[in-house]
Design an enzyme around this catalytic site. Sequence first.
Site, mmCIF file in Angstrom:
data_model
loop_
_atom_site.group_PDB
_atom_site.id
_atom_site.type_symbol
_atom_site.label_atom_id
_atom_site.label_comp_id
_atom_site.label_asym_id
_atom_site.label_seq_id
_atom_site.Cartn_x
_atom_site.Cartn_y
_atom_site.Cartn_z
ATOM 1 N N HIS A 71 0.842 -1.195 0.000
ATOM 2 C CA HIS A 71 0.000 0.000 0.000
ATOM 3 C C HIS A 71 0.878 1.246 0.000
ATOM 4 C CE1 HIS A 71 -2.200 3.330 1.912
ATOM 5 N NE2 HIS A 71 -3.214 2.887 1.199
ATOM 6 N N HIS A 72 1.884 1.282 0.868
ATOM 7 C CA HIS A 72 2.865 2.359 0.819
ATOM 8 C C HIS A 72 4.151 1.894 1.484
ATOM 9 C CE1 HIS A 72 1.304 3.477 4.943
ATOM 10 N NE2 HIS A 72 2.589 3.661 5.124
ATOM 11 N N GLN A 145 9.926 0.824 6.079
ATOM 12 C CA GLN A 145 8.613 0.365 6.537
ATOM 13 C C GLN A 145 7.751 0.062 5.318
ATOM 14 O OE1 GLN A 145 5.315 3.037 7.820
ATOM 15 N NE2 GLN A 145 5.605 2.102 9.837
ATOM 16 N N HIS A 147 3.832 -1.134 4.341
ATOM 17 C CA HIS A 147 2.451 -1.430 4.708
ATOM 18 C C HIS A 147 1.901 -2.347 3.628
ATOM 19 C CE1 HIS A 147 -1.947 0.275 5.007
ATOM 20 N NE2 HIS A 147 -1.873 -0.997 5.338
ATOM 21 N N HIS A 215 -0.834 12.105 0.242
ATOM 22 C CA HIS A 215 -1.219 10.738 0.601
ATOM 23 C C HIS A 215 -2.544 10.744 1.354
ATOM 24 C CE1 HIS A 215 -0.967 6.526 1.598
ATOM 25 N NE2 HIS A 215 -1.174 6.812 2.874
ATOM 26 N N HIS A 217 -6.083 7.697 1.750
ATOM 27 C CA HIS A 217 -6.618 6.414 1.308
ATOM 28 C C HIS A 217 -7.738 6.692 0.295
ATOM 29 C CE1 HIS A 217 -4.948 4.450 5.242
ATOM 30 N NE2 HIS A 217 -4.009 4.866 4.415
ATOM 31 N N MET A 287 -6.156 8.604 5.902
ATOM 32 C CA MET A 287 -4.956 9.354 6.257
ATOM 33 C C MET A 287 -4.989 10.667 5.494
ATOM 34 S SD MET A 287 -1.669 6.819 6.532
ATOM 35 C CE MET A 287 -1.498 5.660 7.898
#
Length: 336
Positions: A71-72, A145, A147, A215, A217, A287
């Site tokens: 997703h990111h 990171q 997701h 960014h 969703h 977000m």
Amino acid sequence: MQLAAWQPLLQVICVSLVSSQTVETDEFPLLMPKVKPDLPETYLCTPVRLDTDLTYHVVGFKPNATKMTAHHMLVYGCEEPGSKKPVWNCGEMAVKQPGLESHSPCGSGSQIIYAWAMDAPSLTLPEGVGFRVGADSDIKYLVLQVHYASVDYIPAGGDDSGVFLEYTEQQQPKTAGVLLLGTGGFALPHSTTYFETSCEIEDPRPIHPFAFRTHTHGLGKVVSGWRVRELKHWKLIGKKDPQLPQMFYPVDSEMTIRKGDTVAARCTMVNHRNRTTYIGTTNEDEMCNFYIMYWVKGKRPIRPNTCFTRGPPSWSWGGYFGGGLKNIPDVEASTL
């Protein structure tokens, strides 16, 4: 750059042409070590320990991921990582991978240096600009990171989503940084809601934005970012439909942000759902983020490097308990 023992270094010597200047760069992979998350919405982190005897300048990013799986992705610079394990859960209240410890991405000195989503392409920084890491920097570790949006497309051998980082040992005269603006809050069912944030700049150096990224969703329609002078003179940094590739785009026009200016961002959300949608970590949440990539003179990026507010319904640009901003460009801030 020296990587931690658990992740081998791949060095590829290449030449990056920026304007008329030739910069010799190396490349190394900051990738997930063939992980196999069991569930979607899992957040995983993996670290790279930098060689602290030398100073490096990161000048480009080449993503190695697809939106079907990731997703990111975020790349954090840390003084200390959240863990020194090869992989850990790092999504706060998100889904946890069984058998792994849970920690934040950074243990101390957290700053975001790159963000990716929606199949965004590679990014090369302007001539003379680099993220300073290693010896003469607060960044001693890099942490990736990811997701995970889905686990259905991960191969049997595991996932290696991540970023190839281009770096040079040549001194770069301009230090890059990222300022992240965001909000909390919620959107009521069947409503259009403005998620807004603003903060006054405290750093005394001139700040030169050169790229921005949005960014959200699924409910985000427009995200815009602004420089506001004297709380009333607005200049657009950039705006975008967040459903497009969530890459760093060039700023709307050349500008300088100085001490006392305000940086502000708005995410326009259209909630077609039959339920209230809150800011949160999963695709069922929302977000609101606006990233400003900039350069400054000197060896350190600006502090603070984040600007967050409570968001709607209790915080707004012009609210009495909000940003106190005037001459708000309501239409321009929410249309493309």
